[in-house]
Scaffold this active site. Structure first.
Site, short mmCIF file in Angstrom:
data_model
loop_
_atom_site.label_atom_id
_atom_site.label_comp_id
_atom_site.label_asym_id
_atom_site.label_seq_id
_atom_site.Cartn_x
_atom_site.Cartn_y
_atom_site.Cartn_z
N TRP A 74 0.81 -1.22 0.00
CA TRP A 74 0.00 0.00 0.00
C TRP A 74 0.85 1.27 0.00
CZ3 TRP A 74 -4.49 -0.46 -1.91
CH2 TRP A 74 -5.21 -1.65 -1.75
N ASP A 89 -1.13 6.45 6.66
CA ASP A 89 -2.31 5.72 6.22
C ASP A 89 -2.61 4.68 7.30
OD1 ASP A 89 -4.16 4.02 5.11
OD2 ASP A 89 -2.96 3.48 3.35
N LYS A 138 -12.18 -1.43 6.71
CA LYS A 138 -11.48 -2.57 7.28
C LYS A 138 -11.81 -2.73 8.76
CE LYS A 138 -7.98 -2.48 3.72
NZ LYS A 138 -8.18 -3.79 3.12
#
Lengths: 393, 393
Positions: free
Chosen positions: A118, A195, A219
């Site tokens: 990511w 993040d 999530k």
């Protein structure tokens, strides 16, 4: 609609990586609110995003987040659509524009720590959009198997760098930051951007140390479609569009323009209010249960139990993250002999333990043990991995 | 959760402009699916966007849209987050990039028809992002009270223009296109782009005539958070990022990059699958009820009834859209004497007729009579406006 349907379900033991499990009680409350919110005769998704009840949902969600994360007054909380992927774009546009406001006309650069899939994507997006990017650490050659100590990272160009970007928890690879860079590594004036899409609200965080915390909700804490931003107020202001043009800095699409979103209390464009409402319910439930201290304790216990069970069979289960200190408390990534993978999944499924396949890009197994995954679910998984190793090693 | 709650509600007579009413039966089905989808033990919002059930939801929604709108094979259907406002940005980025692919290296311009608040915002965003924009018609000086005939629009620079942009229905102002530009106005090779956020699926549309149809779901057909794109396949391909850089064309943020979204079946980033599921249920219900012919007939009847009731009292109710031919079948905008506005709202509310206040920027009243608003609701509103005029004129 079948009249045999009910709003009940057996408690799932689901370890999917995202979109992921939510508390059944939250979904049940949301189900009623979808049809008739506060006995107003309309569902929460059917009302104007600028109506009083909608604004109340937004404000309460912000207040819950501020309470759970102990967010100081120096920071704004707001919401946008587009998930983490849009966050990759919006962060670089907005922070480089803001840097040119704080250092008039100066085009800053951005430092990225590439510690998994990511953060890699986020750095690539910043480059793709034409910004100047320094990669200060990149563990791809080692399959992202560790987070090296800050002392080994490339020094940050402190005179020209707007921010250092990290992905606090790498969902695909299973590593997680357990500390943040101290002043020895991170120069004053360079903002820390994280993040936290896959671990926000899983543990205590000192928000005051961050310039930006960004997190897709789907999530750990909500449905897909809403992204949380916690941004230091001094990082919101920007030059005018004309000034940006004269500096050669591209403008961010208006729906992702921090100043406009903040000025409109997250409703510059239509906020997905049902999705925000779910986040409100999830955060309210967390506060009721004991807040971040409570959930961090449970999450640590879950992770410890599962890692202990796996590391008990070092010749059978392998952990791709070699450094135990940076193993994720959210996404427990492991492998077992390839020829036993199907059997593992089949037997797990027979015991109602589901969502265990690893990400398609890395294979193996992954147990995502987010906030909504109970200690009981993890205990069942621990019993299964133990039993499976004993029977097949 | 109170055990006294039920999934029932009295049928609302709600005329809000968006987010707007949805069929109660759809919300009820979605409420169950939020908790336990297809008896899988998990809610539809909790599963991976790349799992089989999620892909099935996406594919069925696309198939339903294709069926209802009779979308030809020449066009792709896909979904992105961000609403119409992100559409304003994504359309200009993607289509100017595509134009440079079809006319190698050429930086095209865009023509905008400004016929209301939303097309105005869209044109402003294209300018703001640095693109070359021609305004071919602008009715702002007349408060957007009409859509002039194409013969009165500025000619399109056919050698350099990628597309003509229109907002098919202006929600705030209450005007709607009832035809599309013929070849006499629109030169071959210039694509027609329409924002149909507030009237998609309300009427028959010849999709083959459009390069792009874009629509946020939250007005006529769904919850906020999902935007529908119907795009001619020839308009999707783009130069490489490096080529774009060399042409001086800015790159679109990756989550809004048409080729990436299409290549990943709308799941390049995490699609809000619950929101997509609602759209699937709404479109399935529309097909069951008789499709676009059925709903268009009902919508026309609703609009005719309401406009007839209002125009019966020309000294009491005023219609800001002076040309009856372009009055919107979705958003019926009207005014009445200012000192009676509060009384009107109060008495309407007492009759459970709600959501009638005009947009904050224009004032007055607005009855949004989208697909989910029944003929019965409109008949009740017609009775009320008649009674109110008789009593107060």
């Amino acid at each position: 609609m079948s009249e045999f349907k009910t709003l009940d379900r057996e408690e799932p033991n689901y370890f999917g990586a995202g979109p992921a499990l939510l508390p059944t009680s939250v979904l049940q409350e949301a189900a009623y609110d979808l049809i008739n919110y506060e006995q107003q005769g309309l569902g929460i998704g059917e009302i104007s995003h600028r109506s009083k009840p909608a604004i109340k949902v937004i404000d309460e969600t912000k207040a819950n987040l501020a309470k759970v994360l102990n967010i100081p007054d120096t920071h704004e909380v707001f919401f946008m659509q587009g998930g983490g992927t849009s966050g990759f774009s919006s962060i670089v546009y907005n922070l480089i524009a803001n840097y040119a406001k704080r250092h008039p006309g100066k085009v800053g650069k951005a430092a990225y720590a590439v510690t998994g899939s990511w953060s890699k994507k986020s750095a690539e997006e910043a480059v793709r959009l034409g910004f100047d990017v320094d990669i200060v650490v990149n563990t791809k050659a080692n399959k992202f198997d560790d987070i090296p100590p800050y002392s080994e990272w490339k020094a940050i160009d402190k005179e020209n760098t707007a921010y250092l970007y990290v992905c606090d928890n790498e969902t695909v690879n299973g590593n997680e930051f357990k500390d943040i860079p101290t002043s020895e590594y991170l120069p004053e004036g360079v903002e820390l951007v994280a993040d936290m899409s896959s671990n926000i609200l899983s543990k205590k965080v000192d928000v005051s140390k961050y310039g930006v915390i960004m997190a897709g909700a789907q999530k750990n804490i909500g449905l897909a479609g809403l992204t949380i931003y916690i941004v230091k107020k001094s990082l919101i202001e920007q030059p005018t569009d004309d000034e940006l043009k004269s500096y050669g800095i591209p403008r961010v699409p208006i729906a992702f323009h921090f100043p406009s979103v903040v000025a409109n209390n997250s409703a510059y464009n239509t906020i997905p209010i049902f999705t925000c409402h779910i986040l409100k319910l999830v955060t309210a439930r967390l506060i009721e249960k004991g807040g971040i201290e409570y959930i961090q304790k449970v999450n640590e216990e879950k992770a410890q139990l599962l890692y202990a069970a796996l590391t008990k069979y070092p010749n059978f289960y392998k952990l791709p993250i070699v450094n135990p200190k940076v193993r994720s408390n959210m996404n427990v990534v492991f492998t077992l002999p390839k020829d036993l993978e199907d059997k593992f999944i089949q037997e797990a499924t027979a015991k109602n333990l589901t969502g265990l396949k690893g990400h398609r890009s890395v294979g193996g197994m992954r147990a995502s043990i987010y906030n909504a995954v109970t200690l009981e679910s993890v205990q069942l998984l621990v019993a299964f991995v133990t039993e499976f190793a004993e029977a097949n090693q």
